[in-house]
Scaffold this motif. Structure first.
Motif, mmCIF file in Angstrom:
data_model
loop_
_atom_site.group_PDB
_atom_site.id
_atom_site.type_symbol
_atom_site.label_atom_id
_atom_site.label_comp_id
_atom_site.label_asym_id
_atom_site.label_seq_id
_atom_site.Cartn_x
_atom_site.Cartn_y
_atom_site.Cartn_z
ATOM 1 N N VAL A 216 0.843 -1.197 0.000
ATOM 2 C CA VAL A 216 0.000 0.000 0.000
ATOM 3 C C VAL A 216 0.877 1.244 0.000
ATOM 4 C CG1 VAL A 216 -1.705 1.327 1.308
ATOM 5 C CG2 VAL A 216 -1.912 -1.161 1.156
ATOM 6 N N LEU A 217 1.955 1.222 0.787
ATOM 7 C CA LEU A 217 2.840 2.376 0.932
ATOM 8 C C LEU A 217 3.424 2.818 -0.405
ATOM 9 C CD1 LEU A 217 4.497 4.336 2.790
ATOM 10 C CD2 LEU A 217 6.215 2.525 2.941
ATOM 11 N N ILE A 218 3.902 1.864 -1.215
ATOM 12 C CA ILE A 218 4.577 2.238 -2.459
ATOM 13 C C ILE A 218 3.603 2.737 -3.518
ATOM 14 C CG2 ILE A 218 6.482 0.636 -2.067
ATOM 15 C CD1 ILE A 218 5.183 -1.351 -3.920
ATOM 16 N N ARG A 219 2.295 2.569 -3.294
ATOM 17 C CA ARG A 219 1.291 3.056 -4.242
ATOM 18 C C ARG A 219 0.677 4.388 -3.805
ATOM 19 N NH1 ARG A 219 0.950 -2.479 -4.383
ATOM 20 N NH2 ARG A 219 0.764 -3.445 -6.436
ATOM 21 N N MET A 220 1.031 4.870 -2.619
ATOM 22 C CA MET A 220 0.431 6.071 -2.059
ATOM 23 C C MET A 220 1.289 7.289 -2.390
ATOM 24 S SD MET A 220 -0.615 6.758 1.942
ATOM 25 C CE MET A 220 -1.559 5.243 1.994
ATOM 26 N N SER A 221 0.657 8.378 -2.784
ATOM 27 C CA SER A 221 1.400 9.600 -3.081
ATOM 28 C C SER A 221 1.931 10.221 -1.803
ATOM 29 C CB SER A 221 0.490 10.608 -3.797
ATOM 30 O OG SER A 221 -0.504 11.097 -2.908
ATOM 31 N N ASP A 222 2.979 11.049 -1.928
ATOM 32 C CA ASP A 222 3.519 11.743 -0.763
ATOM 33 C C ASP A 222 2.455 12.603 -0.104
ATOM 34 O OD1 ASP A 222 5.958 10.605 -1.113
ATOM 35 O OD2 ASP A 222 6.949 12.378 -1.932
ATOM 36 N N HIS A 223 1.661 13.298 -0.917
ATOM 37 C CA HIS A 223 0.613 14.158 -0.356
ATOM 38 C C HIS A 223 -0.411 13.326 0.410
ATOM 39 C CE1 HIS A 223 -2.191 17.494 -0.007
ATOM 40 N NE2 HIS A 223 -3.142 16.719 -0.516
ATOM 41 N N GLY A 224 -0.835 12.227 -0.208
ATOM 42 C CA GLY A 224 -1.805 11.358 0.453
ATOM 43 C C GLY A 224 -1.241 10.747 1.722
ATOM 44 N N PHE A 225 0.029 10.388 1.688
ATOM 45 C CA PHE A 225 0.677 9.810 2.871
ATOM 46 C C PHE A 225 0.695 10.807 4.025
ATOM 47 C CE2 PHE A 225 4.631 9.624 5.327
ATOM 48 C CZ PHE A 225 4.471 8.398 5.948
ATOM 49 N N LYS A 226 1.114 12.029 3.755
ATOM 50 C CA LYS A 226 1.228 13.026 4.818
ATOM 51 C C LYS A 226 -0.138 13.400 5.384
ATOM 52 C CE LYS A 226 5.645 14.796 3.191
ATOM 53 N NZ LYS A 226 6.390 15.869 2.512
ATOM 54 N N ARG A 227 -1.143 13.489 4.523
ATOM 55 C CA ARG A 227 -2.486 13.790 5.018
ATOM 56 C C ARG A 227 -2.993 12.656 5.910
ATOM 57 N NH1 ARG A 227 -7.126 15.817 0.981
ATOM 58 N NH2 ARG A 227 -5.823 17.681 1.184
ATOM 59 N N ALA A 228 -2.802 11.411 5.461
ATOM 60 C CA ALA A 228 -3.233 10.266 6.268
ATOM 61 C C ALA A 228 -2.474 10.219 7.585
ATOM 62 C CB ALA A 228 -3.029 8.967 5.481
ATOM 63 N N LEU A 229 -1.168 10.520 7.546
ATOM 64 C CA LEU A 229 -0.362 10.528 8.758
ATOM 65 C C LEU A 229 -0.880 11.552 9.751
ATOM 66 C CD1 LEU A 229 2.133 9.698 10.411
ATOM 67 C CD2 LEU A 229 3.453 11.364 9.071
ATOM 68 N N ASP A 230 -1.216 12.751 9.275
ATOM 69 C CA ASP A 230 -1.733 13.790 10.166
ATOM 70 C C ASP A 230 -3.047 13.376 10.815
ATOM 71 O OD1 ASP A 230 0.398 15.446 9.704
ATOM 72 O OD2 ASP A 230 -0.623 16.704 8.226
ATOM 73 N N VAL A 231 -3.919 12.762 10.023
ATOM 74 C CA VAL A 231 -5.213 12.317 10.566
ATOM 75 C C VAL A 231 -5.002 11.269 11.665
ATOM 76 C CG1 VAL A 231 -7.346 11.066 10.037
ATOM 77 C CG2 VAL A 231 -6.530 12.862 8.493
ATOM 78 N N VAL A 232 -4.115 10.300 11.403
ATOM 79 C CA VAL A 232 -3.848 9.249 12.391
ATOM 80 C C VAL A 232 -3.229 9.851 13.653
ATOM 81 C CG1 VAL A 232 -2.473 7.188 12.876
ATOM 82 C CG2 VAL A 232 -3.654 7.413 10.692
ATOM 83 N N LEU A 233 -2.294 10.786 13.498
ATOM 84 C CA LEU A 233 -1.657 11.415 14.658
ATOM 85 C C LEU A 233 -2.677 12.149 15.524
ATOM 86 C CD1 LEU A 233 1.599 12.849 13.029
ATOM 87 C CD2 LEU A 233 1.488 11.075 14.773
ATOM 88 N N VAL A 234 -3.595 12.886 14.896
ATOM 89 C CA VAL A 234 -4.600 13.627 15.655
ATOM 90 C C VAL A 234 -5.536 12.665 16.386
ATOM 91 C CG1 VAL A 234 -6.616 15.135 15.464
ATOM 92 C CG2 VAL A 234 -4.518 15.700 14.242
#
Length: 248
Positions: A216-234
């Motif tokens: 999943v990671l290698i198919r995800m864009s940098d923008h999508g990754f960072k947005r998902a990371l922020d949501v999970v962190l919050v």
């Protein structure tokens, strides 16, 4: 090794649930960069004896992060690793030898508020400049609260890495931290022997989750990754704050 040892003495349904949690936790951590360790800790807390929870979780997380670090080894950003390791050694040693009277609720609320502030604002500049301090604080806290991956993830985030180097570097840092924690708990007398079979099964399930998450990671864009990371962190931080309020 007997089936009973692999199940850790748990009812088969409970054991399967825990193995599934290990798979999902590793999958989430690889795919989103963070979150799986906290999820696994919360589920394990419902079934393991309190005295065994943090050390056993630490060994499982060591295996999970080690496999993740191995899979993504070539993507690791190495410059901060040595200083972080020194800080982690100091933090784990102090945490294991000092009786801490700070209420757990205050610590949980503080970490949660700090992480949310880091997501909504720019990550504090000192995080990327002082890996030794980050390692010291997070390793000290992990001796008492187990899952400090959120704290370390904010350090990794401050390095402004793309998705794969972020996950790889975070995995290496957490491998160091959990390894030191295991050593300290062993020196304090915790007996890992009875848990070896269960730990091995959980690590194996986590490794499968790592492989699935990487696809999943290698198919995800940098923008999508960072947005998902922020949501999970919050979301994780809000959970920490809620737990802290409940503890108080």
């Amino acid at each position: 090794m007997s089936v009973e040892a692999l199940l850790g003495g748990f009812d088969p349904i409970v054991a399967i649930m825990l193995l599934g949690a290990s798979f999902v936790g590793s999958f989430i951590t690889v795919a989103l960069g963070i979150g799986g360790g906290s999820l696994l800790l919360a589920i394990m807390a419902s079934f393991l004896p309190p005295a065994a929870l943090i050390p056993v979780h630490g060994v499982i997380q060591l295996g999970s992060n080690l496999s993740r670090a191995a899979v993504l080894f070539r993507k690791t950003h190495w410059p901060p690793v040595a200083a972080f390791a020194v800080g982690s050694a100091i933090g784990a040693g102090v945490g294991g030898s000092v009786v801490v009277n700070l209420p757990p609720g205050i610590v949980l609320i503080g970490i949660g508020v700090f992480v949310i502030w880091s997501v909504l604002a720019r990550p504090p500049a000192w995080l990327s400049r002082f890996p030794l301090l980050t390692g010291l604080i997070s390793s000290f806290l992990t001796m008492f609260f187990g899952a400090t991956g959120v704290f370390v993830a904010n350090f990794s985030k401050s390095l402004r890495l793309s998705r794969e180097p972020h996950v790889a570097t975070h995995a290496v840092l957490m491998t160091l931290q959990h390894g030191l924690k295991i050593v300290v708990f062993g020196m304090l007398g915790f007996a890992y022997g009875p848990w070896v079979g269960f730990i091995a099964a959980m690590i194996a399930a986590g490794f499968l989750g790592t492989l699935a998450g990487r696809s999943v990671l290698i198919r995800m864009s940098d923008h999508g990754f960072k947005r998902a990371l922020d949501v999970v962190l919050v979301l994780i931080s809000l959970r920490l704050i809620w737990q802290g309020i409940g503890a108080l």
